[in-house]
Structures are given as C-alpha cells and as structure tokens.
Design a protein around this motif. Sequence first.
Motif, mmCIF file in Angstrom:
data_model
loop_
_atom_site.group_PDB
_atom_site.id
_atom_site.type_symbol
_atom_site.label_atom_id
_atom_site.label_comp_id
_atom_site.label_asym_id
_atom_site.label_seq_id
_atom_site.Cartn_x
_atom_site.Cartn_y
_atom_site.Cartn_z
ATOM 1 N N GLU A 114 0.826 -1.215 0.000
ATOM 2 C CA GLU A 114 0.000 0.000 0.000
ATOM 3 C C GLU A 114 0.859 1.264 0.000
ATOM 4 O OE1 GLU A 114 -3.724 -2.121 2.397
ATOM 5 O OE2 GLU A 114 -2.463 -0.647 3.438
ATOM 6 N N LEU A 115 1.925 1.260 0.807
ATOM 7 C CA LEU A 115 2.747 2.467 0.924
ATOM 8 C C LEU A 115 3.641 2.666 -0.296
ATOM 9 C CD1 LEU A 115 3.466 2.261 4.714
ATOM 10 C CD2 LEU A 115 2.287 4.128 3.546
ATOM 11 N N ARG A 116 3.992 1.536 -0.935
ATOM 12 C CA ARG A 116 4.852 1.637 -2.121
ATOM 13 C C ARG A 116 4.197 2.526 -3.172
ATOM 14 N NH1 ARG A 116 5.426 -3.576 -5.094
ATOM 15 N NH2 ARG A 116 5.583 -4.509 -3.023
ATOM 16 N N GLU A 117 2.860 2.505 -3.246
ATOM 17 C CA GLU A 117 2.142 3.329 -4.228
ATOM 18 C C GLU A 117 2.429 4.807 -4.044
ATOM 19 O OE1 GLU A 117 -2.002 2.259 -3.969
ATOM 20 O OE2 GLU A 117 -1.497 0.155 -4.414
ATOM 21 N N SER A 118 2.682 5.233 -2.802
ATOM 22 C CA SER A 118 3.006 6.650 -2.607
ATOM 23 C C SER A 118 4.512 6.866 -2.437
ATOM 24 C CB SER A 118 2.217 7.234 -1.440
ATOM 25 O OG SER A 118 2.062 6.277 -0.428
ATOM 26 N N GLY A 119 5.286 5.842 -2.824
ATOM 27 C CA GLY A 119 6.741 6.019 -2.811
ATOM 28 C C GLY A 119 7.371 5.935 -1.433
ATOM 29 N N ILE A 120 6.580 5.512 -0.443
ATOM 30 C CA ILE A 120 7.122 5.401 0.917
ATOM 31 C C ILE A 120 7.633 3.980 1.130
ATOM 32 C CG2 ILE A 120 6.531 5.488 3.379
ATOM 33 C CD1 ILE A 120 4.394 7.610 2.553
ATOM 34 N N HIS A 121 8.841 3.887 1.672
ATOM 35 C CA HIS A 121 9.398 2.566 1.978
ATOM 36 C C HIS A 121 8.862 2.094 3.323
ATOM 37 C CE1 HIS A 121 12.447 2.812 -1.196
ATOM 38 N NE2 HIS A 121 12.525 4.095 -0.882
ATOM 39 N N PHE A 122 8.212 0.957 3.309
ATOM 40 C CA PHE A 122 7.753 0.384 4.569
ATOM 41 C C PHE A 122 8.694 -0.761 4.907
ATOM 42 C CE2 PHE A 122 5.117 -2.398 7.238
ATOM 43 C CZ PHE A 122 4.777 -1.492 8.218
ATOM 44 N N VAL A 123 9.338 -0.635 6.057
ATOM 45 C CA VAL A 123 10.409 -1.571 6.401
ATOM 46 C C VAL A 123 10.007 -2.382 7.628
ATOM 47 C CG1 VAL A 123 12.883 -1.791 6.838
ATOM 48 C CG2 VAL A 123 12.018 0.178 5.546
ATOM 49 N N GLY A 124 9.351 -3.508 7.388
ATOM 50 C CA GLY A 124 8.970 -4.391 8.499
ATOM 51 C C GLY A 124 10.228 -4.971 9.110
ATOM 52 N N THR A 125 10.398 -4.731 10.396
ATOM 53 C CA THR A 125 11.670 -5.062 11.038
ATOM 54 C C THR A 125 11.442 -5.808 12.340
ATOM 55 O OG1 THR A 125 12.654 -3.075 10.088
ATOM 56 C CG2 THR A 125 13.797 -4.038 11.976
ATOM 57 N N GLY A 126 11.949 -7.014 12.430
ATOM 58 C CA GLY A 126 11.892 -7.734 13.699
ATOM 59 C C GLY A 126 12.953 -7.198 14.644
ATOM 60 N N VAL A 127 12.572 -7.044 15.902
ATOM 61 C CA VAL A 127 13.531 -6.603 16.922
ATOM 62 C C VAL A 127 13.437 -7.606 18.068
ATOM 63 C CG1 VAL A 127 14.192 -4.758 18.518
ATOM 64 C CG2 VAL A 127 13.157 -4.173 16.321
ATOM 65 N N SER A 128 14.554 -8.218 18.396
ATOM 66 C CA SER A 128 14.517 -9.177 19.497
ATOM 67 C C SER A 128 15.522 -8.812 20.570
ATOM 68 C CB SER A 128 14.835 -10.591 19.013
ATOM 69 O OG SER A 128 14.874 -11.458 20.141
ATOM 70 N N GLY A 129 15.199 -9.232 21.761
ATOM 71 C CA GLY A 129 16.111 -8.998 22.879
ATOM 72 C C GLY A 129 15.400 -8.376 24.065
ATOM 73 N N GLY A 179 11.693 -9.807 6.925
ATOM 74 C CA GLY A 179 12.217 -9.547 8.270
ATOM 75 C C GLY A 179 11.262 -10.003 9.354
ATOM 76 N N HIS A 180 9.998 -9.654 9.205
ATOM 77 C CA HIS A 180 9.025 -10.057 10.220
ATOM 78 C C HIS A 180 8.811 -11.565 10.218
ATOM 79 C CE1 HIS A 180 7.284 -5.841 11.016
ATOM 80 N NE2 HIS A 180 7.931 -6.264 12.085
ATOM 81 N N PHE A 181 8.961 -12.172 9.049
ATOM 82 C CA PHE A 181 8.827 -13.630 9.004
ATOM 83 C C PHE A 181 9.959 -14.280 9.797
ATOM 84 C CE2 PHE A 181 8.888 -17.936 7.592
ATOM 85 C CZ PHE A 181 7.561 -18.232 7.306
ATOM 86 N N VAL A 182 11.167 -13.822 9.549
ATOM 87 C CA VAL A 182 12.326 -14.390 10.249
ATOM 88 C C VAL A 182 12.192 -14.144 11.755
ATOM 89 C CG1 VAL A 182 14.832 -14.153 10.564
ATOM 90 C CG2 VAL A 182 13.875 -14.332 8.256
ATOM 91 N N LYS A 183 11.707 -12.963 12.133
ATOM 92 C CA LYS A 183 11.507 -12.691 13.560
ATOM 93 C C LYS A 183 10.464 -13.638 14.155
ATOM 94 C CE LYS A 183 11.491 -10.770 17.652
ATOM 95 N NZ LYS A 183 10.269 -10.457 18.231
ATOM 96 N N MET A 184 9.417 -13.894 13.385
ATOM 97 C CA MET A 184 8.379 -14.806 13.874
ATOM 98 C C MET A 184 8.958 -16.201 14.117
ATOM 99 S SD MET A 184 5.065 -16.129 11.809
ATOM 100 C CE MET A 184 6.109 -17.183 10.802
#
Length: 477
Positions: A114-129, A179-184
């Motif tokens: 959805e965001l790519r359409e407006s040129g915005i990079h959406f960066v799903g990022t897993g954070v652990s710790g 990224g979110h898949f690997v975090k999951m």
Amino acid sequence: TTAQIGVTGLAVMGRNLARNFARNGYTVAVHNRTAARTRALVEEFGDEGDFIAAETARDFVAALERPRRLVVMVKAGEPTDAVIAEFAPLLEPGDMIVDGGNAHFADTRRRERELRESGIHFVGTGVSGGEEGALHGPSIMPGGSEESYASLGPMLERIAGKAADGTPCVTHLGPDGAGHFVKMVHNGIEYADMQLIGEAYHLLREVGGLTPARIADVFRRWNTGRLDSYLIEITAQVLSHVDAATGEPFVDVVLDRAEQKGTGRWTVQIALDLGVPVSGIAEAVFARSLSGHADLRAASRGLAGPTPRPLPEAEADAFADRVEQALYASKIVSYTQGFHQIAAASAEYGWGVDAAEVARIWRAGCIIRAAFLDRITAAYEADPGLVSLLSDAEFAREIGRAQDDWRAVVSAAVAQGVPAPGFAAALAYYDGVRAERLPAALTQAQRDYFGAHTYRRTDREGAFHTLWGGDRSEVDA
Ligand code: NDP
C-alpha cells in the motif's frame, strides 16, 4: 536541528530503542500518542544524548531530516495501521517507515504494498532482545527494499548487538515481509528452546531426583559447553532463586500456567499453510495451551499413571548427562525445522533469505542467542544449498552420538509418566526423516480406497487407481 531518526511509540521497547540511537550519537525525534510518555523520556534520559520531543505528528515529521526515517514501536495490529494512517499523509516519496513491532508478516506485506504506491518505503523489522536488548543492542531483522537498507543499515548496525567477533547482529533479510517472518520463526524457535529446557528441568527433578538448586548447578555446567546460551543461563538464575516470602524455591511458587502473545502460534499456523513440519515448535505452543486449561487439568488429575520414582542419588549425574544429549539433539531438530520453514517461505515469496546470515544475526542481542548459532552459520556457509541442518556432516555426527541417550531419556519419560512432548516429537521427526520407508504408503492407499485419490508406484512412473469396489484391478489415473 534535525533528527536523523524518529521513534514513535515510547513504551518499554520504543523508549529503549530511542535511547540506544541517542547513546550512539544520533539525534532522535521522539513521539508518543500520549505525550506524557514523551516528556517522561526526555526528563529521565535527556542527558544521554540529543532528543527532540514532539507532541504532535506534524512536529515529529517536521523534526526529521529527509529522506525521513521513522521508527514505529507501537502495539502490533490495528494500532500500527492507525499510526501509519496518521503519518503517511505527512510523508514524501523516499521516506521510510520502520515497523519494529511484532507484526504478522502478511500485514507487513500488505502495508508495504500500500505504501509503495506513494513512494514510501515500509520496512517491516523484527527486533529481538526484550527491553534490555533494545537498549544495549538487539538483534535486528529488517525486510523492505534494498534502497531503504542502504539508508538505514549503517544506523541499525551501530545500535545492534555485536557478536563475539564484533559483527553487528543485523542484515537486510529480503523484501517486504522477510524480516518479520524471520523474527516470527525466531520466536517460534524460542518457544521450542524454552519447552525443551522445561522438559529437561522436569525430568531432572522427577526422574533425576534433583532439587531446583542442584538443577541450577547442572544448567550452569551445561552453559559452559555446547548448550552455552542466554536461555540456559537465565534458567540457572531462575532455578537458584529462592522466594523471599516463603523460603521455597521460586519455581515452586509460580503458577504453572504459561501465557503467550501469539508469535509462536503464528509460526505454527503458517507452517501448516506452507506444509512444513515444525512439530517441535507446535508441541511447545500446545504445551503452553495445555498448561493454561485449568478445568481440563483438574478434571484429569485422577487419571491412572505411574508415579515417578527418582533414580538413586549415585545415578543422577549420569542421567543429567543423558538429558543434556537429549536436549541438544532436540534443539538441533527444532532449529532444523525453523530453518526449513524460513527456506520454504523464502521460496514461496521470492525473498532470497540467506540462512547463514539468519543464524549469524541471532548470535547476539536476541533471546535465542547461543554459541550453537556459530555452528549453524558455518553449516550454511559451507553449503548454502543445505536441504536440512541434519544433513550437515557435523550435526549429523553429533546427533548420531546423542541418539542412544536421547532415546533412553524419552523412554524414561514415557515409563515414568513425565510428559516430554518436545523431546519425543523431535525424536519422532528424526526417525521420520531418516526412515527408509514410511507408513505414508498405507495412508495413500487408504486415500485411494475411500476417495479415489490415486497413488504413485515405487516401480514405475504415473498415477494409478485400484478399483477397490470392483475386481481390484489397477487402472491408470
Ligand atoms: P506495547 O506493545 O505495550 O505498546 C504500547 C505502545 O503502543 C504505547 O506507546 C502506546 O501509546 C502505543 N499505542 C497503542 N495503541 C495505539 C494507537 N492506536 N495509536 C498510537 N499508539 C498506540 O509496547 P512494547 O514496548 O512492549 O512493544 C512495542 C512493540 O514491540 C510491540 O509490537 C511488541 O510486540 C514489540 N516487541 C516487544 C518486545 C517486548 O519485550 N516487550 C520484544 C520485541 C518486540 P500510549 O502510550 O499512548 O498508550
């Protein structure tokens, strides 16, 4: 002044990530729906670095240098969509929204599209710790575009946990939801690790006859060997802790009902969709849910079964060694399953996830950090096309050496009536994948019998059907 990065959502995780960026010399814009949290952060920790406190979304966005890097650290699910809806209209092409929450990867894929359409990079990022990791160096698992990683990567590398060899525990894992898949899956493996540790403890206690304090010593010893890991270390800490109020071992005063937030469940649900056997992770998720069914457990308490008879004291050490073998072998299996799941999703979604890199960035910062991960990295570096971790020569040799003890431990658990679903499921997987023939032949024959689902033969190509209701002759399907 402008901020190089902004963090919105300042509960424990967001606050500590913001502080981590600031302590590493970045100017950080901070924002939270409830402004009191923003003020509290700056009051308490303002001297740790350069913060720009923003009360409104507009002020927050205005504080960021362009292209903007905006980290969202809010409750996963609808709140993430609400925050995106609030900020996206204020952003410009090239700006980046980094979602550091525990999002479902399918949501991440949708948001990215959805965001790519407006040129915005959406960066799903897993954070652990956990909260400590967020502050001192988490393991970071970004997906999203290459372009966004070029901009964010150096900053993430600064704040990430560092492995013993100094390399930061972050890499670009692949596009959109990778990224979110690997975090999951990381979390799924974490569930399995915790379950296996729990079973080891339970067996050492019920069959080994050891007290929690003695078991803590066992775990401390294990932590100096190949099981060296954060979870083994904290297990020793927990088991040696004595409850101040009662003087009892702390583990005995905690209600035996494990909760879960959902990433373990997602791992299993998605594994079912992908057709990947992650039985170790599944048993861990089910063990937590079984523990939570108080009525079921109360109604079942009188059922017949053996009462565990602890081994003689003199045999306890030898038993503990066998349990170590069972734990290690089962752990290899759950990582084998988790990496299989990542490879399957990577193929399905075209992510190109590098398994060696995944193991590499889990070596520090995250909950499953362990010496063992160096070995997994080495296995995939030696053969990037490795079909299964179990087929790596080193792991195959180790599990081969462990298997007698592993079987003995599972047998003892069964004989003594101590549940060890993780050990047993891992062993069944091991025996399943190495079997020359499986009863799947019979299953397929049954399917052909009742549903004309056809079968293949071992001796010639093609699909066949037997006329079960007729003269039982075979026809080409
Ligand atoms: P929570 O998951 O408890 O989320 C609280 C934050 O979300 C607050 O800043 C809250 O703002 C904000 N929020 C909630 N609803 C909305 C909304 N509709 N609009 C705007 N903001 C909203 O915080 P955590 O710090 O525990 O976790 C943050 C994320 O990190 C979550 O996705 C979590 O799954 C993930 N995570 C957490 C870990 C942990 O150990 N806690 C580890 C790894 C990842 P307000 O103050 O106004 O209520």
